[in-house]
Motif scaffolding. Sequence first.
Motif, PDB file in Angstrom:
ATOM      1  N   ALA A 371      -6.685  -6.325  -1.547  1.00 23.85           N
ATOM      2  CA  ALA A 371      -6.795  -5.220  -2.731  1.00 23.85           C
ATOM      3  C   ALA A 371      -6.252  -5.667  -3.889  1.00 23.85           C
ATOM      4  N   LEU A 372      -6.770  -6.465  -4.705  1.00 20.21           N
ATOM      5  CA  LEU A 372      -6.376  -7.346  -5.850  1.00 20.21           C
ATOM      6  C   LEU A 372      -7.182  -6.984  -7.209  1.00 20.21           C
ATOM      7  N   MET A 373      -6.720  -6.744  -7.909  1.00 19.19           N
ATOM      8  CA  MET A 373      -7.346  -6.377  -9.341  1.00 19.19           C
ATOM      9  C   MET A 373      -6.969  -7.140 -10.700  1.00 19.19           C
ATOM     10  N   GLY A 374      -7.377  -8.120 -11.179  1.00 17.87           N
ATOM     11  CA  GLY A 374      -6.680  -8.747 -12.368  1.00 17.87           C
ATOM     12  C   GLY A 374      -6.771  -7.745 -13.591  1.00 17.87           C
ATOM     13  N   THR A 383       2.418 -14.734 -18.726  1.00 17.43           N
ATOM     14  CA  THR A 383       2.410 -13.001 -18.148  1.00 17.43           C
ATOM     15  C   THR A 383       1.272 -12.664 -17.640  1.00 17.43           C
ATOM     16  N   ILE A 384       1.153 -12.302 -16.313  1.00 15.73           N
ATOM     17  CA  ILE A 384      -0.195 -11.597 -15.791  1.00 15.73           C
ATOM     18  C   ILE A 384       0.242 -10.372 -15.245  1.00 15.73           C
ATOM     19  N   LEU A 385      -0.780  -9.393 -15.553  1.00 16.40           N
ATOM     20  CA  LEU A 385      -0.557  -8.045 -15.010  1.00 16.40           C
ATOM     21  C   LEU A 385      -1.766  -7.679 -14.201  1.00 16.40           C
ATOM     22  N   TYR A 386      -1.559  -7.142 -12.933  1.00 15.56           N
ATOM     23  CA  TYR A 386      -2.588  -6.890 -12.058  1.00 15.56           C
ATOM     24  C   TYR A 386      -2.257  -5.836 -10.989  1.00 15.56           C
ATOM     25  N   GLU A 387      -3.567  -5.260 -10.377  1.00 15.60           N
ATOM     26  CA  GLU A 387      -3.182  -4.313  -9.443  1.00 15.60           C
ATOM     27  C   GLU A 387      -3.140  -4.730  -7.996  1.00 15.60           C
ATOM     28  N   ARG A 388      -2.286  -4.204  -7.326  1.00 15.07           N
ATOM     29  CA  ARG A 388      -2.113  -4.773  -5.734  1.00 15.07           C
ATOM     30  C   ARG A 388      -1.721  -3.482  -4.944  1.00 15.07           C
ATOM     31  N   ASP A 389      -2.913  -3.223  -4.131  1.00 16.27           N
ATOM     32  CA  ASP A 389      -2.772  -2.224  -3.105  1.00 16.27           C
ATOM     33  C   ASP A 389      -2.608  -0.682  -3.761  1.00 16.27           C
ATOM     34  N   ALA A 390      -3.097  -0.526  -4.836  1.00 14.34           N
ATOM     35  CA  ALA A 390      -2.880   0.654  -5.739  1.00 14.34           C
ATOM     36  C   ALA A 390      -1.747   0.730  -6.615  1.00 14.34           C
ATOM     37  N   GLU A 391      -0.852  -0.282  -6.736  1.00 14.14           N
ATOM     38  CA  GLU A 391       0.167  -0.472  -7.437  1.00 14.14           C
ATOM     39  C   GLU A 391       0.150  -1.591  -8.518  1.00 14.14           C
ATOM     40  N   ILE A 392       0.976  -1.299  -9.698  1.00 11.38           N
ATOM     41  CA  ILE A 392       0.540  -2.187 -10.663  1.00 11.38           C
ATOM     42  C   ILE A 392       2.018  -3.434 -10.584  1.00 11.38           C
ATOM     43  N   TRP A 393       1.298  -4.740 -10.636  1.00 12.53           N
ATOM     44  CA  TRP A 393       2.245  -5.940 -10.177  1.00 12.53           C
ATOM     45  C   TRP A 393       2.436  -6.760 -11.634  1.00 12.53           C
ATOM     46  N   ILE A 394       3.310  -7.692 -11.871  1.00 16.75           N
ATOM     47  CA  ILE A 394       3.328  -8.600 -12.724  1.00 16.75           C
ATOM     48  C   ILE A 394       3.954  -9.891 -12.428  1.00 16.75           C
ATOM     49  N   TRP A 395       3.529 -10.919 -13.070  1.00 11.99           N
ATOM     50  CA  TRP A 395       4.062 -12.312 -12.686  1.00 11.99           C
ATOM     51  C   TRP A 395       4.163 -12.840 -13.881  1.00 11.99           C
ATOM     52  N   ASN A 396       5.403 -13.454 -14.343  1.00 11.95           N
ATOM     53  CA  ASN A 396       6.060 -13.958 -15.589  1.00 11.95           C
ATOM     54  C   ASN A 396       6.314 -15.447 -15.056  1.00 11.95           C
ATOM     55  N   LEU A 423      12.757   3.377 -14.740  1.00 13.09           N
ATOM     56  CA  LEU A 423      11.981   4.421 -14.597  1.00 13.09           C
ATOM     57  C   LEU A 423      12.353   5.355 -13.221  1.00 13.09           C
ATOM     58  N   PRO A 424      11.886   6.641 -13.059  1.00  9.34           N
ATOM     59  CA  PRO A 424      12.212   7.373 -12.012  1.00  9.34           C
ATOM     60  C   PRO A 424      11.869   6.701 -10.716  1.00  9.34           C
ATOM     61  N   SER A 425      13.013   6.532  -9.714  1.00 11.14           N
ATOM     62  CA  SER A 425      12.768   5.662  -8.581  1.00 11.14           C
ATOM     63  C   SER A 425      11.800   6.336  -7.595  1.00 11.14           C
ATOM     64  N   GLU A 426      11.639   7.493  -7.657  1.00 11.36           N
ATOM     65  CA  GLU A 426      10.535   8.211  -6.834  1.00 11.36           C
ATOM     66  C   GLU A 426       9.217   8.124  -6.982  1.00 11.36           C
ATOM     67  N   GLN A 427       8.899   7.459  -8.259  1.00 10.81           N
ATOM     68  CA  GLN A 427       7.431   7.376  -8.535  1.00 10.81           C
ATOM     69  C   GLN A 427       7.081   5.780  -8.772  1.00 10.81           C
ATOM     70  N   SER A 428       5.671   5.606  -8.731  1.00  8.25           N
ATOM     71  CA  SER A 428       5.318   4.378  -8.541  1.00  8.25           C
ATOM     72  C   SER A 428       4.002   4.313  -9.856  1.00  8.25           C
ATOM     73  N   ILE A 429       4.010   3.015 -10.367  1.00 14.87           N
ATOM     74  CA  ILE A 429       3.275   2.938 -11.523  1.00 14.87           C
ATOM     75  C   ILE A 429       1.671   2.698 -11.110  1.00 14.87           C
ATOM     76  N   LYS A 430       0.758   3.751 -11.322  1.00 15.72           N
ATOM     77  CA  LYS A 430      -0.496   3.782 -10.729  1.00 15.72           C
ATOM     78  C   LYS A 430      -1.470   2.737 -11.848  1.00 15.72           C
ATOM     79  N   SER A 431      -1.129   2.666 -13.158  1.00 16.38           N
ATOM     80  CA  SER A 431      -2.225   2.329 -14.009  1.00 16.38           C
ATOM     81  C   SER A 431      -1.483   1.637 -15.250  1.00 16.38           C
ATOM     82  N   ALA A 432      -1.877   0.571 -15.835  1.00 16.58           N
ATOM     83  CA  ALA A 432      -0.858  -0.032 -16.846  1.00 16.58           C
ATOM     84  C   ALA A 432      -1.790  -0.579 -17.777  1.00 16.58           C
TER      85      ALA A 432
END
Length: 487
Positions: A371-374, A383-396, A423-432
């Motif tokens: 479940a990866l999407m660049g 710097t690369i922004l991508y989606e992994r398992d419906a959460e936003i990840w980053i690589w620098n 950010l609020p700890s109980e929330q995840s980033i879904k889109s960026a």
Amino acid sequence: MKRLLHCHQYYFCILLLLPLLFSYPAMTYAESTSAPSGGFIMDMIPLLGSNGRIKAIAPGCRAITGFLDGAPFVWSRDFGLSRLTPPPKYFGMGDFVSDDGRSMLGFVSINDAIHPAPYGQTWARPGFIWRYGEPLQYMSKHGIADVEWYGMSADGKVALGYGKRKRSSAPAAAKDKTAENLELTPYYNRWFSIRNKKQLRVLDEIARPDISPYYRLLSRDGKKLLQKQQNNTVQIVDLQTGAQHPLTFGGALPHASADLAKGKKRILQAGDPQNPLFRWGRWPGFRHSRLLSDSELKRAAPNSPLHADWILDDFFCSIPSFDARFTLCVLYLKQVPRKPARPLLLDSKTLTVLARLDTKGNDIPIDDGPALMGLDISDDGKTILYERDAEIWIWNEDLILPHDSLPRPMPLARYLEHFGLTLPSEQSIKSAVMSPDGQCFFGELALFGDEQFPYKQFLACIRGNASRPHWDLNSKERSRRGGQPVR
């Protein structure tokens, strides 16, 4: 009895330590936060309201574009907020913005939620080019309808789009009001570019991507684009000369296009130092792999990708850096059995890898999994922004955490926390969305397990002295230039 008690205590301590020992690869990003970097993080709901969104951010957060109250807008530090008023019944948005905020690509379309199209039909979506202080330039004036935009150069002088162009021999369109708004059949697909405001160029002879993706294909210097071909190859095309350079992974081409008679490489062999997966392994029980050091190679699970031979099957979501020296790609690989029953027989095992491809061949795998999407790559490719398992990840590439020797991907929320932006700890980033310099991010938050988002929106810049954007939503100053889209 005492020995028995000590024995139970000993094994109890071991059980407590086991999760920590085996979670080491996943905890490399869980470091204490550093001091604030001089950037900022802010809630965007007061500015965007409940139905606004940012689609593009200029470097240094100098300008942004998107939609607000169903209409396209551009905000710039130079001239403030400019809201475009679509024609009646229409909604629209801005897709790309130049670095100075004075050029924007967008589209308008009839609002299906309020005015649904007849069964089996869709409303056309006229694309436009907006420039500060000038009337809207609708692409329908060039004979191009139903436009999707795929990039604008940093200076705003070159735009890349995909749409439909009417055949010169096509019969006259029906004149009834319903047909005027429909996607009519006497059209055929066209990739095109616009240079210096008015110079339309159909790209059929130089580049005809096989599919219509939903990400940027134009390099931000405006000189190159990526085209996907039917044999699964992706070519870097020079718009001036027409020269083409194929993307490879470790020197290997997709197996459907590799000509062995010409010495083209098609297999990534285990143990080959030129194979980007040479050190790509995982620990027993883990789903995702990572680059391993010499000492870590001994701990790699037997099913790690570094132990197998692979062929490149296909490219997906390829996005170029500023001058296309680097390309963000998702790669589909298939495993080659050690002793196939028939020549070139492929194993059923597959691998999806997110990688940064280098025109010089220094390719780097970043993540793997189904479940990866660049999403985007910075101008410098670091710097690369991508989606992994419906959460936003980053690589620098430049961020190496303590007690490590290599850059690692991490959730975007943890990344911002590293720069003192919480950010609020109980929330995840879904889109960026990321700015081309890799410094600013617009994100949408959602509660864990809550699929209805955005729950909250934020804008964050990790460095620099950029001030927070602000505008007056009650302002009556709007841009009404452009009138009705020409059909």
